[in-house]
Enzyme design. Structure first.
Site, PDB file in Angstrom:
ATOM      1  N   ASP A 105      -3.244  29.527   8.946  1.00  0.00           N
ATOM      2  CA  ASP A 105      -3.285  28.073   8.754  1.00  0.00           C
ATOM      3  C   ASP A 105      -3.457  27.790   7.268  1.00  0.00           C
ATOM      4  O   ASP A 105      -4.494  27.278   6.826  1.00  0.00           O
ATOM      5  CB  ASP A 105      -4.430  27.468   9.569  1.00  0.00           C
ATOM      6  CG  ASP A 105      -4.381  25.948   9.600  1.00  0.00           C
ATOM      7  OD1 ASP A 105      -3.388  25.369   9.111  1.00  0.00           O
ATOM      8  OD2 ASP A 105      -5.337  25.338  10.111  1.00  0.00           O
TER       9      ASP A 105
ATOM     10  N   GLU B 233     -11.941  32.363   4.424  1.00  0.00           N
ATOM     11  CA  GLU B 233     -11.780  31.058   3.783  1.00  0.00           C
ATOM     12  C   GLU B 233     -12.336  31.125   2.366  1.00  0.00           C
ATOM     13  O   GLU B 233     -13.399  31.706   2.135  1.00  0.00           O
ATOM     14  CB  GLU B 233     -12.508  29.977   4.591  1.00  0.00           C
ATOM     15  CG  GLU B 233     -12.671  28.639   3.917  1.00  0.00           C
ATOM     16  CD  GLU B 233     -11.346  28.000   3.537  1.00  0.00           C
ATOM     17  OE1 GLU B 233     -11.242  27.483   2.410  1.00  0.00           O
ATOM     18  OE2 GLU B 233     -10.419  28.024   4.367  1.00  0.00           O
TER      19      GLU B 233
ATOM     20  N   TYR C  89      -7.368  31.571   6.302  1.00  0.00           N
ATOM     21  CA  TYR C  89      -7.483  30.185   5.807  1.00  0.00           C
ATOM     22  C   TYR C  89      -8.184  29.360   6.889  1.00  0.00           C
ATOM     23  O   TYR C  89      -7.687  28.346   7.356  1.00  0.00           O
ATOM     24  CB  TYR C  89      -6.115  29.598   5.459  1.00  0.00           C
ATOM     25  CG  TYR C  89      -5.262  30.502   4.596  1.00  0.00           C
ATOM     26  CD1 TYR C  89      -5.416  30.526   3.211  1.00  0.00           C
ATOM     27  CD2 TYR C  89      -4.314  31.352   5.155  1.00  0.00           C
ATOM     28  CE1 TYR C  89      -4.648  31.363   2.411  1.00  0.00           C
ATOM     29  CE2 TYR C  89      -3.538  32.190   4.373  1.00  0.00           C
ATOM     30  CZ  TYR C  89      -3.712  32.190   2.997  1.00  0.00           C
ATOM     31  OH  TYR C  89      -2.942  33.023   2.212  1.00  0.00           O
TER      32      TYR C  89
ATOM     33  N   CYS D  12       0.848  -1.196   0.000  1.00  0.00           N
ATOM     34  CA  CYS D  12       0.000   0.000   0.000  1.00  0.00           C
ATOM     35  C   CYS D  12       0.882   1.244   0.000  1.00  0.00           C
ATOM     36  O   CYS D  12       1.937   1.272   0.632  1.00  0.00           O
ATOM     37  CB  CYS D  12      -0.898  -0.030   1.230  1.00  0.00           C
ATOM     38  SG  CYS D  12      -1.724   1.528   1.608  1.00  0.00           S
TER      39      CYS D  12
ATOM     40  N   CYS E   8       1.329  22.771   7.473  1.00  0.00           N
ATOM     41  CA  CYS E   8       1.276  21.333   7.222  1.00  0.00           C
ATOM     42  C   CYS E   8       2.362  20.906   6.237  1.00  0.00           C
ATOM     43  O   CYS E   8       2.382  19.764   5.790  1.00  0.00           O
ATOM     44  CB  CYS E   8      -0.110  20.919   6.711  1.00  0.00           C
ATOM     45  SG  CYS E   8      -0.637  21.771   5.218  1.00  0.00           S
TER      46      CYS E   8
ATOM     47  N   GLN F  97      -9.914  18.244  10.529  1.00  0.00           N
ATOM     48  CA  GLN F  97      -8.640  17.562  10.710  1.00  0.00           C
ATOM     49  C   GLN F  97      -8.860  16.049  10.779  1.00  0.00           C
ATOM     50  O   GLN F  97      -9.730  15.572  11.496  1.00  0.00           O
ATOM     51  CB  GLN F  97      -7.955  18.037  11.990  1.00  0.00           C
ATOM     52  CG  GLN F  97      -7.404  19.442  11.915  1.00  0.00           C
ATOM     53  CD  GLN F  97      -6.139  19.549  11.079  1.00  0.00           C
ATOM     54  OE1 GLN F  97      -5.573  18.559  10.634  1.00  0.00           O
ATOM     55  NE2 GLN F  97      -5.686  20.771  10.853  1.00  0.00           N
TER      56      GLN F  97
END
Length: 568
Positions: A406, A361, A340, A93, A433, A305
């Protein structure tokens, strides 16, 4: 090292994101390279493994390659499906990267990767940044609250499969009914859905011919309420009575409770879940989840999340950073920007410590969900605006006291970043991230008078290559300043130097000329071109020390890069 060679070696380290540096074994006698270390970068290998690879590109002695085979496991690989610490799908995988080693070892690798990316930038500031140890996820197995499984086959013309893409393949699908990063409800839903449609012998959607019916199975589950949303995604190429599948889902003995079962029709050629039409087969198209004493309504496509357990760690970190600032400055009338903002999770967590929180956003559905969730939680000091951050900021009358960023993986748009810096807020929090994007944006913040006070990685995605990072930035003492007179030309150059980071210049020079250049060499050339640099980039550590000077050929390459990025 030459292109096309089949070589072997041992992995020394793994850089973000999942780039293994392999120290190649010496060539056969008579073909030695005078003792030089040969490094080749491949994807999908772990520190300590012995691997074989095919060299695909060579630049000044450093190559890139394609992994062929794992010849010898790493000493760190002690987790196996047999001892209950690993996964039987690992290596086949394409989802997890570090699942063959203990969780703590993966944490060490991720923390080192983030430090290696950020420290070269942070070392440029006068005061030291307080680096906090990586925060681990409270749950490392069965943590995902959303999975998108694909229909396909594991081999060409093989039986119907349902699961994840095979490692390194766009077309082949591996049935992951033993996946460890989801809980038993996901595995049972996948297994029974696959069995049902195998019996009906319905064709899956071929990504090459764009023909077929079955596309995806989307499963979402609330970690704390246990509510489950199941969506079957098909094309409109054919029909199927889904009543039997719905009843089979409802008959399953699940730990959670099914809130809704949906049928989504998607005729797009892109390999992504979209809705041309959605039919509710059972229940509703949303469910509820709790997070840090707040309640959230989550629909089919709402962003949330993917690790609810660690999201609490992430958001509590942000709340501690911002909340402590509000208490410290005794400013209960503060306006906080949440840029964001997604479905407004952070904004609502900040609401108790601010007079007002304004979220921006670009996704309209996420904004509508944020407004509804704020009403659900009785918060009347949150405002959510739909639009691009770059365009919306100019229209907001109330100026911020604090800013929370973010952004998506690619970071903040350069023009939006300049507007954010232009507010001159004393402190802000950046949630990233993708640490490479954070490193690039930090360079701009530091060049505009900010310093990083605190920084901490948060492992939101155990066993994968991804990592979140939270950074607290503060403006240098705004009460003490120096007046400097600049000409218009100097102002243009000051703006020009922000168009590309040091890493982007280094990558361009390496790609175009096959040369490796240091931050020092770039700084020297930028100064020659009239682009002002911070003093510590250009001064030796002592007056007696000798500083290496950029060679002419590398200076020419750097100048070309500066021209390419429009900096000179």
């Amino acid at each position: 090292m030459k292109k096309g060679q089949l070589r072997s070696g041992r992995v020394e380290t793994v850089k973000f994101p999942n780039k293994a540096e392999v120290l190649l074994d010496p060539l056969m006698e008579g073909e030695s390279q005078d003792g030089q270390r040969e490094i080749c970068i491949v994807k999908g290998a772990l520190p300590g493994q012995r691997v074989s690879l095919t060299v695909t590109r060579v630049r000044k002695g450093k190559g890139e390659g394609r992994l062929k085979e794992i010849l010898e496991k790493s000493p760190l690989e002690t987790a196996t499906a047999e001892n209950g610490e690993g996964c039987r799908h690992f290596g086949i995988c394409g989802g997890c990267v570090y699942l063959s080693m203990p969780y703590e070892e993966g944490l060490k690798i991720k923390e080192r990767q983030v430090r290696e990316l950020l420290m070269p930038v942070l070392e440029g500031q006068e005061s030291a940044c307080a680096w906090e140890p990586i925060k681990k996820s409270p749950v490392c197995f069965g943590y995902r609250n959303k999975m998108e499984f694909s229909f396909g086959d594991e081999v060409k013309d093989g039986p119907l499969a349902l699961g994840m893409h095979k490692k390194g393949s766009f077309y082949d699908i591996v049935t992951v009914d033993g996946c460890r990063i989801v809980d038993g409800d996901y595995r049972l839903i996948l297994k029974e859905t696959l069995a049902y449609f195998q019996k009906l012998a319905l064709p899956f959607f071929h990504r090459y011919t764009h023909q077929g019916y079955l596309r995806h199975l989307l499963v979402r589950k609330a970690a704390y309420t246990g509510e489950i949303l199941i969506a079957l995604v098909t094309t409109s190429q054919g029909t199927c009575d889904l009543e039997g599948w719905k009843e089979r889902m409802l008959s399953l003995s699940l730990e959670g409770r099914i809130a809704g079962i949906l049928h989504i029709v998607n005729d797009s050629v892109a390999d992504a879940i979209k809705s041309d039409h959605t039919q509710i087969l059972y229940g509703q198209d949303f469910f509820y989840e709790r997070l840090l004493d707040l309640r959230f309504k989550i629909s089919t496509f709402s962003f949330f999340q993917t690790n609810t357990y660690c999201a609490q760690v992430l958001y509590q970190t942000v709340r501690d950073y911002v909340g402590s600032l509000l208490d410290e400055e005794s400013r209960p009338d503060s306006v906080v920007y949440d840029l964001y903002s997604g479905t407004g999770t952070i904004a609502q967590l900040m609401a108790p410590v601010a007079k007002k929180v304004i979220g921006v956003e670009i996704v309209q559905e996420a904004v509508e969900a944020a407004r509804e969730n704020a009403r659900l939680n009785g918060l009347d000091n949150c405002e959510f605006i739909a639009g691009d951050v770059l365009k919306v900021l100019d229209s907001i009358a109330e100026k911020p006291d604090f800013i929370i960023l973010d952004p998506p993986r690619d970071g903040v748009h350069p023009k939006a970043l300049q507007k954010i810096i232009g507010y001159g807020v004393e402190r802000l929090v950046y949630i990233s991230c993708k640490p490479t994007s954070l490193a690039r944006d930090l360079e701009v913040f530091l060049a505009n008078g900010y310093v990083a006070e605190r920084c901490v990685p948060v492992d939101q995605f155990p066993f994968t290559a991804n990592i979140e990072t939270v950074c607290l930035l503060s403006k240098l003492n705004v009460k003490q300043h120096i007046e400097v007179e600049l000409t218009m030309d100097e102002m243009d150059l000051t703006a020009a130097e922000k168009k590309a980071s040091y890493e982007e210049i280094k990558e361009y020079v390496l790609e175009k000329f096959g040369m490796k250049v240091s931050h020092l060499y770039i700084a020297q050339v930028k100064r020659k071109c009239g682009i002002i640099e911070r003093e510590n980039y250009n001064k030796p550590k002592s007056e007696d020390s000798r500083q290496p000077q950029c060679p002419p050929e590398k200076e020419a390459a750097i100048r070309t890069a500066l021209e390419h990025f429009g900096m000179i």
